[in-house]
Design a protein around this motif. Structure first.
Motif, PDB file in Angstrom:
ATOM      1  N   LEU A  88       0.946  -1.233   0.022  1.00 36.27           N
ATOM      2  CA  LEU A  88       0.109   0.074   0.017  1.00 36.27           C
ATOM      3  C   LEU A  88       0.789   1.100  -0.057  1.00 36.27           C
ATOM      4  O   LEU A  88       1.853   1.500   0.882  1.00 36.27           O
ATOM      5  CB  LEU A  88      -0.943  -0.072   1.112  1.00 36.27           C
ATOM      6  CG  LEU A  88      -1.866   1.154   1.431  1.00 36.27           C
ATOM      7  CD1 LEU A  88      -2.922   1.077   0.261  1.00 36.27           C
ATOM      8  CD2 LEU A  88      -2.362   1.125   2.860  1.00 36.27           C
ATOM      9  N   ALA A  89       0.672   2.248  -1.015  1.00 38.51           N
ATOM     10  CA  ALA A  89       1.626   3.441  -1.072  1.00 38.51           C
ATOM     11  C   ALA A  89       0.888   4.354  -0.241  1.00 38.51           C
ATOM     12  O   ALA A  89      -0.342   4.957  -0.465  1.00 38.51           O
ATOM     13  CB  ALA A  89       1.659   3.802  -2.597  1.00 38.51           C
ATOM     14  N   VAL A  90       1.663   5.198   0.760  1.00 37.28           N
ATOM     15  CA  VAL A  90       0.805   6.034   1.476  1.00 37.28           C
ATOM     16  C   VAL A  90       1.835   7.271   1.585  1.00 37.28           C
ATOM     17  O   VAL A  90       3.201   7.139   1.697  1.00 37.28           O
ATOM     18  CB  VAL A  90       0.834   5.701   3.035  1.00 37.28           C
ATOM     19  CG1 VAL A  90       0.394   6.692   3.829  1.00 37.28           C
ATOM     20  CG2 VAL A  90      -0.016   4.458   2.873  1.00 37.28           C
ATOM     21  N   GLU A  91       1.478   8.510   1.444  1.00 33.17           N
ATOM     22  CA  GLU A  91       2.159   9.979   1.487  1.00 33.17           C
ATOM     23  C   GLU A  91       2.215  10.374   2.798  1.00 33.17           C
ATOM     24  O   GLU A  91       1.300  10.223   3.851  1.00 33.17           O
ATOM     25  CB  GLU A  91       1.321  10.886   0.701  1.00 33.17           C
ATOM     26  CG  GLU A  91       1.107  10.599  -0.683  1.00 33.17           C
ATOM     27  CD  GLU A  91       2.275  10.410  -1.452  1.00 33.17           C
ATOM     28  OE1 GLU A  91       3.507  11.087  -1.284  1.00 33.17           O
ATOM     29  OE2 GLU A  91       2.390   9.405  -2.446  1.00 33.17           O
ATOM     30  N   VAL A  92       3.534  10.531   3.291  1.00 31.78           N
ATOM     31  CA  VAL A  92       3.920  11.064   4.571  1.00 31.78           C
ATOM     32  C   VAL A  92       4.612  12.201   4.679  1.00 31.78           C
ATOM     33  O   VAL A  92       5.738  12.578   3.711  1.00 31.78           O
ATOM     34  CB  VAL A  92       4.528   9.980   5.350  1.00 31.78           C
ATOM     35  CG1 VAL A  92       4.893  10.230   6.742  1.00 31.78           C
ATOM     36  CG2 VAL A  92       4.070   8.604   5.256  1.00 31.78           C
ATOM     37  N   THR A  93       4.421  13.127   5.322  1.00 31.91           N
ATOM     38  CA  THR A  93       5.146  14.531   5.445  1.00 31.91           C
ATOM     39  C   THR A  93       5.462  14.555   6.679  1.00 31.91           C
ATOM     40  O   THR A  93       4.700  14.648   7.563  1.00 31.91           O
ATOM     41  CB  THR A  93       4.107  15.597   5.161  1.00 31.91           C
ATOM     42  OG1 THR A  93       3.542  15.408   3.591  1.00 31.91           O
ATOM     43  CG2 THR A  93       5.031  17.017   5.134  1.00 31.91           C
ATOM     44  N   THR A  94       6.889  14.973   6.966  1.00 29.93           N
ATOM     45  CA  THR A  94       7.170  15.240   8.451  1.00 29.93           C
ATOM     46  C   THR A  94       8.686  16.152   8.297  1.00 29.93           C
ATOM     47  O   THR A  94       9.157  16.068   7.411  1.00 29.93           O
ATOM     48  CB  THR A  94       7.667  14.066   9.211  1.00 29.93           C
ATOM     49  OG1 THR A  94       8.157  14.310  10.391  1.00 29.93           O
ATOM     50  CG2 THR A  94       8.666  13.137   8.449  1.00 29.93           C
ATOM     51  N   ASP A  95       8.605  16.944   9.400  1.00 38.46           N
ATOM     52  CA  ASP A  95      10.036  17.475   9.417  1.00 38.46           C
ATOM     53  C   ASP A  95      10.895  16.869  10.527  1.00 38.46           C
ATOM     54  O   ASP A  95      12.147  17.605  10.897  1.00 38.46           O
ATOM     55  CB  ASP A  95       9.970  19.200   9.982  1.00 38.46           C
ATOM     56  CG  ASP A  95       9.151  19.167  11.315  1.00 38.46           C
ATOM     57  OD1 ASP A  95       8.705  17.978  11.967  1.00 38.46           O
ATOM     58  OD2 ASP A  95       8.935  20.343  11.967  1.00 38.46           O
ATOM     59  N   ALA A  96      10.727  15.837  10.689  1.00 39.16           N
ATOM     60  CA  ALA A  96      11.619  14.866  11.799  1.00 39.16           C
ATOM     61  C   ALA A  96      12.845  14.529  11.166  1.00 39.16           C
ATOM     62  O   ALA A  96      13.112  14.276   9.846  1.00 39.16           O
ATOM     63  CB  ALA A  96      10.982  13.845  12.319  1.00 39.16           C
ATOM     64  N   ALA A  97      13.862  14.021  12.143  1.00 38.39           N
ATOM     65  CA  ALA A  97      15.140  13.434  11.658  1.00 38.39           C
ATOM     66  C   ALA A  97      15.008  12.097  11.218  1.00 38.39           C
ATOM     67  O   ALA A  97      15.740  11.860  10.175  1.00 38.39           O
ATOM     68  CB  ALA A  97      16.271  13.666  12.512  1.00 38.39           C
ATOM     69  N   GLU A  98      13.938  11.465  11.599  1.00 35.06           N
ATOM     70  CA  GLU A  98      13.867  10.007  11.310  1.00 35.06           C
ATOM     71  C   GLU A  98      12.259   9.647  11.330  1.00 35.06           C
ATOM     72  O   GLU A  98      11.791  10.113  12.074  1.00 35.06           O
ATOM     73  CB  GLU A  98      14.758   9.027  11.999  1.00 35.06           C
ATOM     74  CG  GLU A  98      14.403   9.106  13.540  1.00 35.06           C
ATOM     75  CD  GLU A  98      15.422   8.202  14.442  1.00 35.06           C
ATOM     76  OE1 GLU A  98      15.686   7.074  13.939  1.00 35.06           O
ATOM     77  OE2 GLU A  98      16.146   8.590  15.276  1.00 35.06           O
TER      78      GLU A  98
ATOM     79  N   LEU B 249       7.494  12.018   1.480  1.00 34.81           N
ATOM     80  CA  LEU B 249       7.725  10.431   1.156  1.00 34.81           C
ATOM     81  C   LEU B 249       6.475   9.592   0.689  1.00 34.81           C
ATOM     82  O   LEU B 249       5.279  10.018   1.061  1.00 34.81           O
ATOM     83  CB  LEU B 249       8.291  10.012   2.508  1.00 34.81           C
ATOM     84  CG  LEU B 249       9.437  10.512   3.224  1.00 34.81           C
ATOM     85  CD1 LEU B 249       9.634   9.950   4.576  1.00 34.81           C
ATOM     86  CD2 LEU B 249      10.724  10.612   2.362  1.00 34.81           C
ATOM     87  N   THR B 250       6.882   9.185  -0.118  1.00 33.38           N
ATOM     88  CA  THR B 250       5.724   7.890  -0.398  1.00 33.38           C
ATOM     89  C   THR B 250       6.323   6.612   0.260  1.00 33.38           C
ATOM     90  O   THR B 250       7.371   6.139  -0.243  1.00 33.38           O
ATOM     91  CB  THR B 250       5.587   7.843  -1.804  1.00 33.38           C
ATOM     92  OG1 THR B 250       5.255   8.946  -2.572  1.00 33.38           O
ATOM     93  CG2 THR B 250       4.715   6.689  -2.109  1.00 33.38           C
TER      94      THR B 250
END
Length: 847
Positions: free
Chosen positions: A777-787, A806-807
């Motif tokens: 399953l392809a999911v879009e993720v957005t974050t300003d985290a280091a990991e 990220l995808t």
């Protein structure tokens, strides 16, 4: 704690025992060891066999846990009797009672030492008290109330050298008095299928009993799969001058009216009776035990015990307890007060005493069958609180660790992981001491609290995974189970309701935080961040899940409820209370379980919702007793004696719990309260005042001053579990907390984690279907985290986003997939990391 209460096996048609001291036909004259008289007909009828009240005044065993050849006998004491002797394990009962009857051969009457009926006038004055405050040595005294014609004193120890209980019996009476010892057997946990026998010897008689093959296939089993088949022998130092194995009616006739029936053997329900003394004197009595139905070995053990001498055994027994106490620390909070210090030592010794000696670390909840006089004993079954709950063991652990018994604390943690934990990481509701399942309810606090225990051993005593008999993989399995199954629980700490419980969620948060700290020490960064982010998320949400903002029954919101069925504490859902309790608006059911959020270091004692919740608690479930303030578990509780004081039998009225007085004392430590009726020192004294004359702190104390025919006293113990290990542990823990100025159970890592605000990294998870046939399953993720960590089941990916959108491709399997996303900064100290969490669930319908 009350699914555990469903243990009761009701005895139908249980009659009341006859009045001690009532006149009756007396069939005795002098007899010798060759007495062959015939049975005396009697109209006295024995009730069906039951266990005895849960109200114990003492416990006895040798503190030889870990020895190569320990003494494997435990005994408890109630009003006028030795009760429920355990052998070879602390959860295996073999005797209902050992009591005395004094017979006046001229006045044709008898006095029974054991009080079985609280509803009728009684003609014997009894006491069970400590003979010394340096050991679990108990002295029982009996005398008639209407005259000073006689007095009987019995003192008891278990033999450090063998599997036997020893008693020293002193009788001050006239030549017309005879003293009999009467043992009501229940070999291998059953009173319905024993065989009793009188054995002639050169100096009189011995007595023996063992279970028959009628119970085959129903016994408690050993490691090798065979069952425990117990035999007991009863021996007097000079032999019994008269003895018999009696039918129940004949035994009852002896106890009530002094009638003697001469009988050499009996099968079924067995009473063993032997004449100890005629007139004043001293006698020594022993009960010896053996397995494999070996009654000869049991008698030989008892014979060896009396031959070696009571005083020798007593000296060694006391020395063993003095050595144990010598290794413990006594807090200043009790050191200057003889009453509090004695209570502290007894509580410490009881916590050590209730640990099994075959399965080390297995401390049972209580050596008792609550309201046992209403619990049938005819068939082998699982009775009372003679089992291990990981939650109760956690309470004992906190006390053992605080008082300096670090070895005992370590054994407790090792036991949970070695014997109770399942392959999936879960820990069941409770077990026999060998780890076999008893009840299978899922209580997530019982899986989370062992994580706190393991962390406390490592953090405060340097006992990491290289020094204990459990592994990081076992800890990981438990933490993953909590993270994947919580925060809602199948049952909360009172074992009666499921949903969102403040006390359970507090344990989950603390457990996951402690597990994260241990993971960080093992360089398991991903595990640590997942558990830490889950704990953070639940800590931020617990108020919204469990504190109502609308209230009910005039209680001023916001306040924490006992439990919420979903995540909407304002929807006014019905909550059906157990044990015959009413159905109420869940917002109207109040308990103090939310205080675990404070004790475990998650929420400040001065938090406005906490403080208002305490006010609601005090207005709803507090009761001031002659001994000090006490609290109910919750309003509407049905687990306690009925309104007239009769034993609980599936429904009743919950009474006041001393543990809640201790928990309130720990909250007041956090508040800084140093005077008044709610000061921790005052509440410690209140807990000590709740103890009975043998210094046993009960599960419940009576909650009103209106008289009932059962005669319970306001602020004093009832027929509930006494001693309750949790109550004894709470007293010890509060005493040490007063010295420390804060609760000693609070994990430092939890307090540090939730005592500081952190700005979380951003984390946005894009469109996520509830059902899909696609994998991955392809999911879009957005974050300003280091990991970024993405975990689905056992598969985990760690990604460095570097500011990118990220995808993420997530493989799916099975049917239900829970996917956890964790964003974290790059803090070197993982436990201090800023984290964010999102969790999504998808049903996979692909092949």
């Amino acid at each position: 704690m009350t699914r555990r209460r469903e243990f009761v096996r009701f005895a139908t048609g249980i009659g009341m025992a006859g009045l001690a001291g009532c006149p009756g036909r007396f069939g005795g004259g002098e007899s010798t060891a060759t007495d062959t008289g015939t049975a005396t007909e009697t109209a006295i009828e024995a009730p069906p066999p039951t266990w005895t009240t849960g109200r114990k005044f003492g416990v006895a065993t040798v503190p030889d846990h870990g020895d190569d050849a320990p003494s494997r006998v435990w005994a408890t004491f109630t009003e006028g009797a030795v009760t429920e002797i355990r052998y070879p394990r602390v959860d295996l009962l073999n005797l209902r009672t050992l009591e005395f009857v004094v017979v006046d051969t001229e006045g044709r009457r008898a006095w029974r030492s054991h009080r079985t009926d609280r509803t009728t006038p009684d003609s014997v004055e009894r006491s069970t008290t400590l003979a010394t405050d340096r050991a679990l040595v108990y002295e029982q005294t009996f005398a008639p109330t209407e005259s000073d014609a006689w007095e009987l004193t019995a003192e008891w120890v278990t033999d450090p050298q063998r599997d036997a209980l020893l008693g020293r019996v002193d009788f001050d009476g006239a030549g017309r008095h005879e003293v009999y010892a009467v043992a009501r057997t229940a070999c291998s946990q059953s009173a319905g299928a024993d065989f009793g026998r009188r054995v002639p010897t050169a100096d009189g008689y011995q007595l023996a009993a063992w279970d028959t093959d009628e119970n085959d296939g129903q016994h408690v089993v050993r490691d090798d799969g065979d069952s425990y088949e117990v035999a007991l022998g009863m021996v007097a130092e000079s032999g019994f001058s008269r003895a018999g194995a009696l039918e129940p009616d004949d035994g009852q006739a002896l106890l009530e009216a002094g009638e003697w029936t001469n009988n050499a053997s009996v099968e079924g329900v067995v009473d063993l009776a032997g004449r100890l003394l005629t007139g004043s004197g001293r006698a020594h009595l022993a009960l010896g035990f053996a397995t494999d139905r070996d009654q000869e070995a049991a008698r030989e053990t008892a014979r060896a015990a009396v031959d070696a001498g009571y005083e020798r055994a007593r000296e060694a027994y006391v020395s063993a307890w003095e050595a144990y106490l010598g290794e413990l620390s006594v807090p200043d909070s009790v050191a200057g007060d003889d009453e509090l210090a004695t209570q502290y030592r007894v509580a410490a010794m009881v916590l050590a005493a209730v640990e099994d000696k075959t399965y080390l670390g297995a401390g049972i909840a209580s050596p008792s069958v609550p309201w046992g006089s209403a619990v049938g004993a005819s068939t082998p079954s699982d009775y009372g609180y003679n089992f291990v709950w990981a939650r109760d063991l956690y309470q004992s652990f906190t006390a053992l660790r605080a008082m300096g018994d670090v070895d005992g604390a370590r054994r407790a943690v090792e036991y949970v992981f070695e014997y109770q934990q399942r392959e999936d990481g879960a820990i069941p509701q409770n077990t026999f001491v060998d780890g076999r399942l008893r009840w299978g309810g899922e209580q997530l606090d019982e899986i989370a609290l062992p994580l706190v225990m393991a962390s406390q051993l490592a953090d405060r005593h340097g006992l990491g995974f290289d020094a204990v008999e459990y592994s990081y993989d076992q800890l990981k399995a438990a933490a993953d189970y909590v993270a994947g199954s919580g925060p809602a629980t199948g049952q909360e700490r009172w074992e009666e309701a499921g949903g969102y419980s403040p006390s359970t969620i507090a344990a989950e948060i603390a457990g996951l935080t402690c597990a994260a700290a241990l993971a960080a020490e093992e360089d398991e960064r991903v595990d640590a961040l997942v558990w830490l982010a889950t704990a953070d998320d639940w800590a931020r949400s617990v108020e919204a899940w469990c504190a109502t903002t609308t209230g009910a029954d005039g209680n001023e919101p916001p306040y924490y409820m006992r439990i919420d069925d979903d995540t909407d504490p304002d929807d006014g859902a019905d909550l059906a209370l157990a044990n015959g309790g009413p159905t109420l608006d869940e917002r109207a059911v109040i308990d103090a379980g939310f205080l675990e959020l404070v004790r475990l270091g998650i929420v400040s004692a001065d938090d406005p919702v906490i403080r208002n919740s305490v006010s609601v608690v005090d207005g709803t479930i507090r009761r001031d007793t002659p001994n000090g303030p006490a609290w109910y578990r919750y309003n509407g509780d049905g687990y306690g004696e009925s309104a007239d004081g009769s034993p609980w039998q599936s429904e009743g009225q919950g009474r006041l719990w001393p543990i809640l007085t201790g928990e309130r004392g720990e909250y007041e430590l956090r508040r800084g309260t140093d005077s008044g009726e709610l000061s921790p020192r005052t509440l410690l004294s209140t807990m000590a005042a709740f103890a009975n004359e043998g210094r046993m702190i009960p599960e419940q104390v009576w909650d009103r001053d209106e008289p009932t025919e059962y005669g319970w006293a306001f602020g004093e113990g009832t027929g509930s579990a006494t001693p309750l290990s949790w109550s004894m542990a709470q007293y010890v823990r509060l005493a040490h907390g007063i010295d420390a100025g804060e609760p000693v159970e609070t994990p430092a890592v939890v307090e540090a984690r939730f005592g500081t605000e952190r700005e979380r990294p951003s984390l946005t998870v894009g469109e996520f279907p509830t059902t899909t046939e696609e994998s991955p399953l392809a999911v879009e993720v957005t974050t300003d985290a280091a990991e970024l960590i993405v975990r689905n089941g056992q598969e985990t990916r760690r990604i460095e986003p570097d500011g990118r959108d990220l995808t993420v491709e997530i493989p799916l399997s099975g049917i239900r997939n829970t996917v956890t996303f964790v964003a974290a900064d790059d803090a070197d100290d993982i436990v201090d990391a800023a984290v964010a969490l999102e969790r999504r669930t998808v049903t996979y319908r692909g092949e």
